[in-house]
Design an enzyme around this catalytic site. Structure first.
Site, PDB file in Angstrom:
ATOM      1  CE  LYS A 156       8.896  -3.215  -9.405  1.00 20.10           C
ATOM      2  NZ  LYS A 156       9.376  -3.782  -8.134  1.00 20.10           N
ATOM      3  CG  ASP A 163       6.596  -1.166  -7.288  1.00 18.36           C
ATOM      4  OD1 ASP A 163       7.496  -1.143  -8.146  1.00 18.36           O
ATOM      5  OD2 ASP A 163       6.843  -1.249  -6.068  1.00 18.36           O
ATOM      6  CD1 TRP A 189       4.670   2.599  -4.814  1.00 16.21           C
ATOM      7  CD2 TRP A 189       3.845   2.640  -6.896  1.00 16.21           C
ATOM      8  NE1 TRP A 189       5.724   2.426  -5.686  1.00 16.21           N
ATOM      9  CE2 TRP A 189       5.246   2.447  -6.961  1.00 16.21           C
ATOM     10  CE3 TRP A 189       3.125   2.686  -8.072  1.00 16.21           C
ATOM     11  CZ2 TRP A 189       5.926   2.311  -8.173  1.00 16.21           C
ATOM     12  CZ3 TRP A 189       3.790   2.543  -9.285  1.00 16.21           C
ATOM     13  CH2 TRP A 189       5.174   2.369  -9.330  1.00 16.21           C
ATOM     14  CG  ASP A 200      -1.852  -7.344  -4.178  1.00 11.37           C
ATOM     15  OD1 ASP A 200      -0.913  -6.608  -4.516  1.00 11.37           O
ATOM     16  OD2 ASP A 200      -1.702  -8.531  -3.850  1.00 11.37           O
ATOM     17  CG  ASP A 202      -5.535 -12.831 -11.573  1.00  9.65           C
ATOM     18  OD1 ASP A 202      -4.983 -11.925 -12.229  1.00  9.65           O
ATOM     19  OD2 ASP A 202      -5.192 -14.030 -11.648  1.00  9.65           O
ATOM     20  N   GLY A 207       0.776  -1.236   0.000  1.00 12.28           N
ATOM     21  CA  GLY A 207       0.000   0.000   0.000  1.00 12.28           C
ATOM     22  C   GLY A 207       0.804   1.281   0.000  1.00 12.28           C
TER      23      GLY A 207
END
Length: 254
Positions: free
Chosen positions: A190, A150, A84, A110, A126, A82
């Site tokens: 990322k 990320d 970000w 998540d 998902d 959490g």
């Protein structure tokens, strides 16, 4: 004075925290723990109440790109733990603390449950599941202004394999962003050394006005991670084509 000289004369290397090896603990684990204990960003995160050092990565990226603005609706993929989201909540004014400024939304997604955070809404999902984009837009009450990720696949220890895995995750995140972003929106995710490659990079350049790789200072210098930052989403051209094909007087099939 003697004590002061002795104290001030100690070098930074002498003050470094070292972890003794223990039976059952691998050398790599010891090195990782030492790095964590001596990382200034880890220490700073504890002082400032962030859930992890990663918070500073998105903070530093946004300091230059300025996409987390008051009123923005943000989707954080792979949001745990959490950090970000914590940065986003403050910057988009999700709590309405900046009087006279638009109030934003922060939606975290998540595979695992995330500890509640004021100003953010977390869901276990998902994002690769069929219909995920519709559920996200429903939770958000519309499209997003920012999609950020990320996420990183579990490390296999093989650089090429890890690179391919994280690129696959980035491609999937980019596909979701394409479905839920408003025109002008931002996508940041990322990647590993080598950056976004091949079809992913080509697609991003078609979809966004600007695409570049960034490595914020909070990203460790010895880490292969970078971030792809795509701004100025052009909108889904194929969606417009679908509308034209289904318009009166046209047929969508031969």
């Amino acid at each position: 004075m003697a004590d002061e000289r002795r104290g001030s004369g100690r070098g930074q290397r002498d003050l470094k925290v070292r972890v003794k090896s223990a039976r059952g603990r691998r050398i790599s684990s010891v090195r990782w723990l030492e790095r964590q204990l001596n990382d200034p960003y880890v220490q700073r995160a504890k002082r400032e109440g962030f859930r992890g050092r990663a918070a500073y990565k998105i903070q530093e990226i946004d300091d230059k790109a300025r996409f987390l603005v008051p009123g923005a609706r943000v989707v954080d993929l792979g949001a745990a733990p959490g950090g970000w989201a914590q940065v986003a909540v403050k910057r988009v004014n999700a709590l309405g603390e900046k009087k006279g400024k638009a109030v934003g939304r922060v939606l975290g997604i998540d595979l695992q449950e995330i500890e509640a955070l004021a100003g953010a809404e977390f869901h276990v999902l998902d994002f690769l599941d069929e219909g995920a984009e519709a559920r996200i837009k429903d939770w958000l009450d519309g499209p997003a202004d920012v999609v950020m990720s990320d996420m990183a696949a579990a490390s296999s220890g093989h650089k090429r394999t890890d690179h391919l895995r994280i690129i696959a995750l980035c491609e999937a995140a980019a596909a979701l962003a394409r479905d839920i972003l408003v025109p002008g929106g931002t996508f940041v995710a990322k990647v590993l050394a080598g950056g976004a490659e091949g079809e992913l990079l080509q697609q991003l350049k078609r979809d966004y006005a600007s695409v570049k790789h960034v490595k914020p200072p909070a990203s460790r210098s010895d880490s292969s991670e970078k971030f792809v930052l795509a701004t100025g989403f052009r909108g889904r051209k194929d969606a417009a084509e679908d509308i034209q094909e289904d318009a009166p007087g046209r047929t969508s099939a031969p």
